[in-house]
Design a protein around this motif. Structure first.
Motif, PDB file in Angstrom:
ATOM      1  N   ASP A  13       0.799  -1.212   0.000  1.00 30.82           N
ATOM      2  CA  ASP A  13       0.000   0.000   0.000  1.00 30.82           C
ATOM      3  C   ASP A  13       0.838   1.271   0.000  1.00 30.82           C
ATOM      4  O   ASP A  13       0.292   2.364  -0.135  1.00 30.82           O
ATOM      5  N   ARG A  14       2.130   1.178   0.160  1.00 39.58           N
ATOM      6  CA  ARG A  14       2.978   2.366   0.197  1.00 39.58           C
ATOM      7  C   ARG A  14       2.978   3.041  -1.172  1.00 39.58           C
ATOM      8  O   ARG A  14       3.173   2.404  -2.192  1.00 39.58           O
ATOM      9  N   ARG A  15       2.706   4.344  -1.182  1.00 34.66           N
ATOM     10  CA  ARG A  15       2.628   5.097  -2.422  1.00 34.66           C
ATOM     11  C   ARG A  15       3.999   5.633  -2.803  1.00 34.66           C
ATOM     12  O   ARG A  15       4.770   6.090  -1.954  1.00 34.66           O
ATOM     13  N   SER A  16       4.286   5.608  -4.091  1.00 33.34           N
ATOM     14  CA  SER A  16       5.557   6.118  -4.578  1.00 33.34           C
ATOM     15  C   SER A  16       5.491   7.638  -4.677  1.00 33.34           C
ATOM     16  O   SER A  16       4.398   8.231  -4.734  1.00 33.34           O
ATOM     17  N   PRO A  17       6.635   8.314  -4.726  1.00 37.51           N
ATOM     18  CA  PRO A  17       6.630   9.778  -4.887  1.00 37.51           C
ATOM     19  C   PRO A  17       5.924  10.223  -6.167  1.00 37.51           C
ATOM     20  O   PRO A  17       5.296  11.278  -6.193  1.00 37.51           O
ATOM     21  N   GLY A  18       6.013   9.408  -7.219  1.00 34.78           N
ATOM     22  CA  GLY A  18       5.335   9.763  -8.467  1.00 34.78           C
ATOM     23  C   GLY A  18       3.827   9.827  -8.307  1.00 34.78           C
ATOM     24  O   GLY A  18       3.163  10.672  -8.918  1.00 34.78           O
ATOM     25  N   PHE A  19       3.293   8.912  -7.465  1.00 36.39           N
ATOM     26  CA  PHE A  19       1.846   8.930  -7.234  1.00 36.39           C
ATOM     27  C   PHE A  19       1.418  10.237  -6.600  1.00 36.39           C
ATOM     28  O   PHE A  19       0.430  10.855  -7.019  1.00 36.39           O
ATOM     29  N   TRP A  20       2.139  10.696  -5.580  1.00 36.65           N
ATOM     30  CA  TRP A  20       1.757  11.933  -4.898  1.00 36.65           C
ATOM     31  C   TRP A  20       1.950  13.139  -5.807  1.00 36.65           C
ATOM     32  O   TRP A  20       1.180  14.112  -5.724  1.00 36.65           O
ATOM     33  N   LEU A  21       2.933  13.078  -6.682  1.00 35.53           N
ATOM     34  CA  LEU A  21       3.133  14.179  -7.633  1.00 35.53           C
ATOM     35  C   LEU A  21       1.949  14.275  -8.592  1.00 35.53           C
ATOM     36  O   LEU A  21       1.407  15.365  -8.835  1.00 35.53           O
ATOM     37  N   LEU A  22       1.533  13.118  -9.119  1.00 36.37           N
ATOM     38  CA  LEU A  22       0.395  13.113 -10.028  1.00 36.37           C
ATOM     39  C   LEU A  22      -0.896  13.476  -9.301  1.00 36.37           C
ATOM     40  O   LEU A  22      -1.759  14.170  -9.855  1.00 36.37           O
ATOM     41  N   ALA A  23      -1.051  13.011  -8.055  1.00 38.39           N
ATOM     42  CA  ALA A  23      -2.246  13.356  -7.278  1.00 38.39           C
ATOM     43  C   ALA A  23      -2.314  14.861  -7.031  1.00 38.39           C
ATOM     44  O   ALA A  23      -3.385  15.473  -7.132  1.00 38.39           O
ATOM     45  N   GLY A  24      -1.166  15.473  -6.728  1.00 38.70           N
ATOM     46  CA  GLY A  24      -1.134  16.917  -6.524  1.00 38.70           C
ATOM     47  C   GLY A  24      -1.464  17.673  -7.801  1.00 38.70           C
ATOM     48  O   GLY A  24      -2.201  18.668  -7.774  1.00 38.70           O
ATOM     49  N   PHE A  25      -0.922  17.197  -8.915  1.00 40.23           N
ATOM     50  CA  PHE A  25      -1.203  17.850 -10.202  1.00 40.23           C
ATOM     51  C   PHE A  25      -2.686  17.732 -10.551  1.00 40.23           C
ATOM     52  O   PHE A  25      -3.305  18.705 -11.018  1.00 40.23           O
ATOM     53  N   PHE A  26      -3.267  16.557 -10.302  1.00 37.33           N
ATOM     54  CA  PHE A  26      -4.689  16.370 -10.585  1.00 37.33           C
ATOM     55  C   PHE A  26      -5.549  17.265  -9.695  1.00 37.33           C
ATOM     56  O   PHE A  26      -6.544  17.841 -10.152  1.00 37.33           O
ATOM     57  N   SER A  27      -5.168  17.406  -8.425  1.00 36.49           N
ATOM     58  CA  SER A  27      -5.922  18.273  -7.517  1.00 36.49           C
ATOM     59  C   SER A  27      -5.878  19.717  -7.988  1.00 36.49           C
ATOM     60  O   SER A  27      -6.896  20.428  -7.957  1.00 36.49           O
ATOM     61  N   PHE A  29      -5.478  20.678 -11.048  1.00 35.03           N
ATOM     62  CA  PHE A  29      -6.283  20.741 -12.278  1.00 35.03           C
ATOM     63  C   PHE A  29      -7.769  20.859 -11.948  1.00 35.03           C
ATOM     64  O   PHE A  29      -8.483  21.670 -12.547  1.00 35.03           O
ATOM     65  N   VAL A  30      -8.239  20.051 -10.979  1.00 39.53           N
ATOM     66  CA  VAL A  30      -9.648  20.117 -10.569  1.00 39.53           C
ATOM     67  C   VAL A  30      -9.959  21.481  -9.971  1.00 39.53           C
ATOM     68  O   VAL A  30     -11.010  22.082 -10.251  1.00 39.53           O
ATOM     69  N   LEU A  31      -9.038  22.011  -9.156  1.00 42.10           N
ATOM     70  CA  LEU A  31      -9.229  23.340  -8.572  1.00 42.10           C
ATOM     71  C   LEU A  31      -9.280  24.412  -9.650  1.00 42.10           C
ATOM     72  O   LEU A  31     -10.095  25.340  -9.580  1.00 42.10           O
ATOM     73  N   PHE A  32      -8.437  24.271 -10.668  1.00 44.17           N
ATOM     74  CA  PHE A  32      -8.430  25.235 -11.771  1.00 44.17           C
ATOM     75  C   PHE A  32      -9.749  25.188 -12.543  1.00 44.17           C
ATOM     76  O   PHE A  32     -10.268  26.226 -12.970  1.00 44.17           O
ATOM     77  N   MET A  33     -10.305  23.990 -12.707  1.00 44.87           N
ATOM     78  CA  MET A  33     -11.552  23.847 -13.452  1.00 44.87           C
ATOM     79  C   MET A  33     -12.752  24.375 -12.678  1.00 44.87           C
ATOM     80  O   MET A  33     -13.595  25.105 -13.215  1.00 44.87           O
ATOM     81  N   TYR A  34     -12.851  23.995 -11.406  1.00 46.21           N
ATOM     82  CA  TYR A  34     -14.052  24.288 -10.633  1.00 46.21           C
ATOM     83  C   TYR A  34     -13.891  25.470  -9.684  1.00 46.21           C
ATOM     84  O   TYR A  34     -14.887  25.922  -9.100  1.00 46.21           O
ATOM     85  N   GLY A  35     -12.673  25.977  -9.534  1.00 45.04           N
ATOM     86  CA  GLY A  35     -12.457  27.131  -8.668  1.00 45.04           C
ATOM     87  C   GLY A  35     -13.269  28.351  -9.073  1.00 45.04           C
ATOM     88  O   GLY A  35     -13.943  28.966  -8.222  1.00 45.04           O
ATOM     89  N   PRO A  36     -13.246  28.758 -10.353  1.00 41.48           N
ATOM     90  CA  PRO A  36     -14.059  29.922 -10.758  1.00 41.48           C
ATOM     91  C   PRO A  36     -15.542  29.740 -10.467  1.00 41.48           C
ATOM     92  O   PRO A  36     -16.226  30.686 -10.057  1.00 41.48           O
ATOM     93  N   MET A  37     -16.042  28.520 -10.658  1.00 48.78           N
ATOM     94  CA  MET A  37     -17.452  28.257 -10.374  1.00 48.78           C
ATOM     95  C   MET A  37     -17.746  28.438  -8.888  1.00 48.78           C
ATOM     96  O   MET A  37     -18.762  29.049  -8.514  1.00 48.78           O
ATOM     97  N   LEU A  38     -16.872  27.932  -8.042  1.00 47.11           N
ATOM     98  CA  LEU A  38     -17.075  28.078  -6.605  1.00 47.11           C
ATOM     99  C   LEU A  38     -17.018  29.535  -6.177  1.00 47.11           C
ATOM    100  O   LEU A  38     -17.761  29.970  -5.283  1.00 47.11           O
TER     101      LEU A  38
END
Length: 304
Positions: A13-27, A29-38
């Protein structure tokens, strides 16, 4: 042995550094998409003294009440009705034409590839160019109609003639150039995976082609048909560029909203944006609900 299993599970279950990098980038991206709406949602609940920016001054429904009273000379209720009726018309036309085209393309057609690329080509053309082209076509049509009325001596009709452009003519056609390619792509994908053995079994049991479609094909493709309808309505609901030059003398709600951005200086415009967005969310929620109902009904009919 239990410790070995626990250690193995922890290591797995240990996550690699690449996973957290991609998770941060995805977060982000979602904030960029829905931030203006909020932000728009939040500012629409400003107090009576609130402005168009942060910090908020109070919290109330004041600007929704002001929206209900109207925004100057703009008839928001009429624009809302026009957008709703046009969206429903586009939805129905998109569903009907997409399903019929999906059924037709299951057979060998002369020039099928050319026809497909001609329909899909509107997706790669700039929206404003499509709108201008449709507007010019209808202006030419107006000229032909006026010339014909003059030749027929229908002077009274000619004097009262305005334009053939409108919600259910030029605007409907402009929106279909945007929604229909998506509907076709969805239905082509559905029918490419559709097993014709179901229809053959229905024919073997004496069903007519219409009965086979109604009782066999349509229930199987119903979730996709509902999805096409959702695409048709939501894409039409917030369309601006393809509507701007092809709607004639009236405006849809997105066009009115675009015009208000330069004249309205209160959070009422944020309240209007919130209402239009909630309509889109409501349509998507109803779509998901219908799909869920169809799946449960299908599961009940399927023998264990």
């Amino acid at each position: 042995m239990a410790g070995h299993a626990t250690g193995h599970k922890t290591g797995h279950d240990r996550r690699s550094p690449g996973f957290w990098l991609l998770a941060g980038f995805f977060s982000l991206f979602v904030l960029f998409m829905y931030g203006p709406m909020l932000v728009i949602f939040t500012l629409s609940f400003q107090g009576p003294e609130g402005g168009l920016t942060f910090p908020m001054r109070g919290f109330s429904l004041h600007w929704y009440q002001e929206l209900a009273k109207g925004l100057g000379v703009v008839d928001i209720a009429a624009a809302l009705r026009r957008s709703l009726t046009l969206g429903i018309a586009v939805m129905l036309a998109t569903v009907l034409l997409s399903v019929l085209a999906g059924l037709a393309f299951r057979k060998r057609l002369v020039g099928a590839s050319v026809l497909f690329f001609v329909v899909v080509a509107s997706l790669i053309m700039p929206s404003i160019i499509v709108s201008l082209g449709i507007g010019l076509e209808f202006r030419l049509l107006d000229g032909i109609i006026q010339w014909g009325l003059g030749r027929l001596g229908a002077e009274e009709t000619l004097a009262n003639y305005g334009t053939a452009m409108g919600l259910y003519t030029s605007a409907l056609g402009a929106h279909l150039t945007w929604t229909l390619p998506f509907g076709l792509l969805i239905m082509f994908a559905v029918f490419n995976r559709f097993n014709p053995a179901y229809e053959e079994a229905a024919r073997d049991l004496g069903a007519t082609p219409w009965q086979g479609f109604r009782h066999v094909v349509l229930p199987l493709i119903a979730p996709s048909v509902i999805g096409v309808g959702m695409f048709g309505f939501t894409l039409s609901w917030d369309e601006i560029a393809r509507t701007s030059q092809a709607i004639g003398d009236v405006n849809t709600l997105p066009l009115e909203l675009q015009g208000l951005t330069s004249t309205v200086t209160t959070p009422s415009i944020y309240a209007l944006g919130t209402v239009t967005t909630l309509v889109s969310f409501l349509v998507m929620a109803l779509t998901l609900l219908l799909v869920l109902i169809l799946k449960r009904r299908s599961a009940r009919r399927t023998p264990a």
